[in-house]
Design a protein around this motif. Structure first.
Motif, PDB file in Angstrom:
ATOM      1  N   HIS A 200       0.888  -1.102  -0.007  1.00 16.39           N
ATOM      2  CA  HIS A 200       0.021   0.023   0.097  1.00 16.39           C
ATOM      3  C   HIS A 200       0.719   1.344   0.023  1.00 16.39           C
ATOM      4  CE1 HIS A 200      -3.570  -2.672   1.082  1.00 16.39           C
ATOM      5  NE2 HIS A 200      -2.593  -3.253   2.045  1.00 16.39           N
ATOM      6  N   GLY A 201       0.443   2.328  -0.810  1.00 17.56           N
ATOM      7  CA  GLY A 201       1.216   3.652  -0.750  1.00 17.56           C
ATOM      8  C   GLY A 201       2.733   3.253  -1.474  1.00 17.56           C
TER       9      GLY A 201
ATOM     10  N   ALA B  15      -0.650  10.986   0.333  1.00 23.06           N
ATOM     11  CA  ALA B  15      -1.091   9.743  -0.902  1.00 23.06           C
ATOM     12  C   ALA B  15      -0.085   8.792  -0.609  1.00 23.06           C
ATOM     13  CB  ALA B  15      -1.170  10.561  -2.113  1.00 23.06           C
ATOM     14  N   PHE B  16       1.106   8.905  -0.233  1.00 24.49           N
ATOM     15  CA  PHE B  16       2.173   7.757  -0.147  1.00 24.49           C
ATOM     16  C   PHE B  16       2.232   7.295   1.298  1.00 24.49           C
ATOM     17  CE2 PHE B  16       4.310  10.459  -3.738  1.00 24.49           C
ATOM     18  CZ  PHE B  16       3.466  10.390  -4.579  1.00 24.49           C
ATOM     19  N   SER B  17       1.674   8.124   2.133  1.00 22.15           N
ATOM     20  CA  SER B  17       2.020   7.633   3.630  1.00 22.15           C
ATOM     21  C   SER B  17       0.915   7.271   4.388  1.00 22.15           C
ATOM     22  CB  SER B  17       3.034   8.573   3.988  1.00 22.15           C
ATOM     23  OG  SER B  17       2.684   9.856   4.083  1.00 22.15           O
ATOM     24  N   SER B  18       0.466   8.277   4.925  1.00 19.35           N
ATOM     25  CA  SER B  18      -0.611   8.298   5.995  1.00 19.35           C
ATOM     26  C   SER B  18      -2.041   7.696   5.372  1.00 19.35           C
ATOM     27  CB  SER B  18      -0.982   9.603   6.644  1.00 19.35           C
ATOM     28  OG  SER B  18      -0.019   9.962   7.434  1.00 19.35           O
ATOM     29  N   GLU B  19      -2.471   8.154   4.360  1.00 20.97           N
ATOM     30  CA  GLU B  19      -3.791   7.655   3.782  1.00 20.97           C
ATOM     31  C   GLU B  19      -3.751   6.123   3.430  1.00 20.97           C
ATOM     32  OE1 GLU B  19      -4.916  10.399   0.294  1.00 20.97           O
ATOM     33  OE2 GLU B  19      -4.526  12.127   1.584  1.00 20.97           O
ATOM     34  N   PRO B  20      -2.787   5.644   2.756  1.00 26.96           N
ATOM     35  CA  PRO B  20      -2.821   3.854   2.250  1.00 26.96           C
ATOM     36  C   PRO B  20      -2.584   3.416   3.866  1.00 26.96           C
ATOM     37  CG  PRO B  20      -0.751   5.114   1.657  1.00 26.96           C
ATOM     38  CD  PRO B  20      -1.618   6.244   1.939  1.00 26.96           C
ATOM     39  N   TYR B  21      -1.982   3.824   4.776  1.00 27.00           N
ATOM     40  CA  TYR B  21      -1.802   3.306   6.016  1.00 27.00           C
ATOM     41  C   TYR B  21      -3.172   3.296   6.736  1.00 27.00           C
ATOM     42  CZ  TYR B  21      -0.680   2.592  11.012  1.00 27.00           C
ATOM     43  OH  TYR B  21      -0.558   2.131  12.377  1.00 27.00           O
ATOM     44  N   VAL B  22      -3.664   4.187   6.834  1.00 29.25           N
ATOM     45  CA  VAL B  22      -5.314   4.292   7.403  1.00 29.25           C
ATOM     46  C   VAL B  22      -6.118   3.740   6.722  1.00 29.25           C
ATOM     47  CG1 VAL B  22      -7.193   5.957   8.034  1.00 29.25           C
ATOM     48  CG2 VAL B  22      -4.709   6.610   8.606  1.00 29.25           C
ATOM     49  N   ALA B  23      -5.961   3.689   5.415  1.00 27.58           N
ATOM     50  CA  ALA B  23      -7.106   2.621   4.675  1.00 27.58           C
ATOM     51  C   ALA B  23      -6.672   1.263   4.699  1.00 27.58           C
ATOM     52  CB  ALA B  23      -6.793   3.211   3.204  1.00 27.58           C
TER      53      ALA B  23
ATOM     54  N   ARG C 227       2.124   9.425 -11.161  1.00 28.53           N
ATOM     55  CA  ARG C 227       2.493   8.648 -10.202  1.00 28.53           C
ATOM     56  C   ARG C 227       2.079   8.690  -8.825  1.00 28.53           C
ATOM     57  NH1 ARG C 227       5.891   4.317 -10.798  1.00 28.53           N
ATOM     58  NH2 ARG C 227       7.361   5.143  -9.261  1.00 28.53           N
ATOM     59  N   GLY C 228       1.039   9.829  -8.833  1.00 28.11           N
ATOM     60  CA  GLY C 228       0.260  10.018  -7.500  1.00 28.11           C
ATOM     61  C   GLY C 228       0.576  11.269  -6.772  1.00 28.11           C
ATOM     62  N   TRP C 229       1.659  12.078  -7.217  1.00 32.56           N
ATOM     63  CA  TRP C 229       1.866  13.397  -6.838  1.00 32.56           C
ATOM     64  C   TRP C 229       0.612  14.276  -7.019  1.00 32.56           C
ATOM     65  CZ3 TRP C 229       6.451  14.921  -4.249  1.00 32.56           C
ATOM     66  CH2 TRP C 229       7.305  14.126  -3.891  1.00 32.56           C
ATOM     67  N   THR C 230       0.181  15.123  -6.207  1.00 35.35           N
ATOM     68  CA  THR C 230      -0.626  16.131  -6.153  1.00 35.35           C
ATOM     69  C   THR C 230      -0.025  17.506  -6.650  1.00 35.35           C
ATOM     70  OG1 THR C 230      -0.800  16.637  -4.022  1.00 35.35           O
ATOM     71  CG2 THR C 230      -2.079  14.830  -4.848  1.00 35.35           C
TER      72      THR C 230
END
Length: 582
Positions: free
Chosen positions: A276-277, A492-500, A349-352
């Motif tokens: 994830h992430g 998008a690469f760290s907290s969000e995939p961890y929480v999901a 690649r996911g960068w905002t």
């Protein structure tokens, strides 16, 4: 979980004009100029400690007159007490990590509270004092710290010296040192614990945090023998950390199978979730190559550090677009077209846009190459003489060339160093060629270690895989706080995939994605930053306050929390309403 193994314990008393939280400096002193040493060649241990606390505060918090610290949020009261410090060891490790307990005189033995934390970045042991110390010490908690196998205990082969337990320089063989690498020639350079220990300490951040908590409990036993033993059953242990320290407490939460922690609060964590992430090394090596070109886009013209003072594009970033085109990685005949292609590559690649705009500062300060050169050496367990891609550290002399260390600078390393050079008279050398874009060679070499499949790349990838977090227990109160504008550790690469991932696995973490907050509160004093952003620390304090109310006052732990309605500070001073906290 094994009990902590530690050596000699150094106990010091801090009262009067030398307290635990600010070393007697108060808010004004912490924000002021660096403290001077009475003898700069041989600073006293007490002076090094005071300056280490000052530099740790200034490296994490916005203490400027517009930022609101001490007025809108936070406080720096006088907190007298004692410190217990030692070198602790993870079984099988080659280098120790430094552990420290701060025990306030007003420690509440009725509401036994131990806050445990790990330093942000690669900082020394006081690196999280602005979060864990500032919140825990005033309310009567003891606070246990670890440098998690990093810190500024730099070893200089020029005089064969490192850092002793009290922060002063000492020669090999004189006393126990924070980091004592194998012997080598005096000309080999400067060794850094995080980079050169051979331990891949990041894989053990969680164990470092648990050992720090165990050390804290043991020191509480020593301080209050009539009330011993202090255990997780009778002492609530709260883990809190920021950035790499946030990743450390989340690693520790995943190792906790016996209700060791009462709760966890992680701010902007560098957390790697397997499958994830994205791992930091992945997107940082990518950013080092592509962001300089992408940031030439006119959409980032107003982002701080994205342009020259006159609004012109940065020459080095224009050259990066040309270099990528020459290598066939970009097409087109105009910088605008090349920048757009680089931008679209990163977006895919996911960068905002928000993360890229804030990342202009990290790109301008060359943080991506700095981070990945050091981390690659750590992941590959390299020593000082064989860092990957030809990089090495050495003292900086005339014209920015490698030279002999300035003794005055070396004496202050433990207090001033960030844990990974360059800085404080130490430079990062190598990894360059003589082209118009000299840094690209090293950055591409570091990137190849992530995307390649040779033996060296596989070894690095395995070390990164070993840093992945495990699931925390299902009933653990856990709160993740991250700035929506973070450009160093994008959500998008760290907290969000961890929480999901946690939620998919039946956990119920709380998550705040704080609008307009970015990674470095200390950057809010820089031109363009304070106007656009709000600090992240007040959200961490607020989450810890809610955890305290749950643990000690019977408040219900919320099932979910709404996003704070923050708004940028603008050109004036920070006001409480701008934070969106009720």
């Amino acid at each position: 979980m094994s009990d902590v193994e530690y050596g000699e314990v150094r106990i010091t008393v801090h009262r009067g004009h030398d307290d635990l939280l600010s070393a007697g400096l108060g808010l004004a002193g912490l924000a002021g100029i660096p403290l001077l040493f009475s003898n700069p060649l041989h600073p006293a241990a007490e002076e090094l400690r005071r300056r280490a606390i000052q530099s740790s505060w200034k490296g994490i918090a916005d203490l400027g007159p517009l930022g609101g610290y001490g007025r809108v949020y936070g406080n720096v009261p006088d907190v007298p007490g004692r410190e217990y410090q030692a070198f602790a060891s993870i079984p099988g490790s080659q280098a120790p990590h430094r552990v420290l307990l701060q025990l306030p005189d007003h420690f509440d033995r009725r509401k036994r509270c131990l806050v445990v934390t790990a330093s942000s970045g690669s900082r020394g042991v006081y690196g999280a004092i602005a979060l864990a110390g500032a919140w825990g010490l005033p309310r009567g908690c003891a606070v246990a710290y670890t440098d998690k196998g990093a810190g500024a205990g730099y070893f200089d082969y020029a005089d064969d010296s490192g850092v002793a337990l009290d922060g002063r320089r000492a020669k090999r063989g004189e006393v126990a040192l924070e980091f004592e690498p194998p012997s080598a020639a005096p000309t080999v350079g400067i060794a850094v614990k995080h980079v050169h220990s051979g331990d891949n300490p990041e894989a053990d951040w969680g164990r470092h945090v648990i050992q720090a908590a165990q050390f804290g409990l043991a020191m509480l036993d020593r301080a209050f023998p009539d009330d011993a033993p202090f255990t997780p059953e009778n002492t609530k242990i709260i883990a809190a950390g920021l950035s790499n320290g946030g990743g450390g407490v989340l690693q520790a939460a995943g190792l906790d199978g016996a209700n060791f922690f009462a709760g966890v609060v992680a701010l902007e964590p560098n957390v790697h979730t397997a499958g994830h992430g994205r791992a930091l090394y992945d997107y940082a090596t990518e950013a080092a190559i592509w962001l300089p070109c992408a940031l030439n886009s006119k959409r980032f013209v107003s982002a701080p550090f994205a342009r020259m003072p006159d609004g012109a594009p940065l020459p080095a970033w224009v050259l990066r677009c040309a270099s990528l085109r020459a290598r066939g990685q970009l097409g087109g005949h105009t910088m605008a077209g090349q920048s757009e292609q680089a931008y679209q590559y990163l977006r895919a690649r996911g960068w905002t846009d928000e993360a890229m705009a804030t990342a202009a500062s990290s790109t301008a300060f060359d943080l991506w190459r700095t981070i990945t050169a050091g981390y690659a050496s750590s992941y590959l367990r390299r020593g000082i003489a064989d860092m990957p891609c030809g990089f090495h550290y050495a003292a900086v002399g005339m014209g920015g060339l490698p030279s002999v260390t300035d003794p005055l600078t070396r004496a202050a390393w433990w207090a001033d160093g960030s844990g990974i050079p360059p800085g404080n008279g130490i430079g990062l050398f190598g990894g360059m060629d003589v082209s118009a874009d000299p840094a690209l060679k090293g950055s591409e070499c570091l990137r190849a270690l992530w995307i390649g499949d040779d033996h060296e790349a596989q070894a690095l990838q395995a070390s990164i895989a070993a840093t992945a977090v495990k699931l925390p227990r299902i009933d653990l109160p856990l709160w993740v706080v991250h700035g929506a504008s973070d450009g160093l550790l994008p959500t998008a690469f760290s907290s969000e995939p961890y929480v999901a991932w946690l939620r998919n696995e039946g956990r119920q973490p709380l998550y705040w994605k704080a609008p307009h907050a970015q990674h470095f509160d200390a950057f809010l004093a820089l031109p363009g930053f304070g106007e656009r952003h709000v600090p992240l620390l007040p959200y961490g304090y607020a989450a810890l306050d809610r955890l305290w109310a749950h643990l000690y006052e019977g408040a219900t732990w919320p099932g979910e929390v709404s996003t704070p309605a923050a708004r940028p500070r603008g050109t004036g001073v920070l006001e409480h309403g701008m934070l969106g906290l009720t």
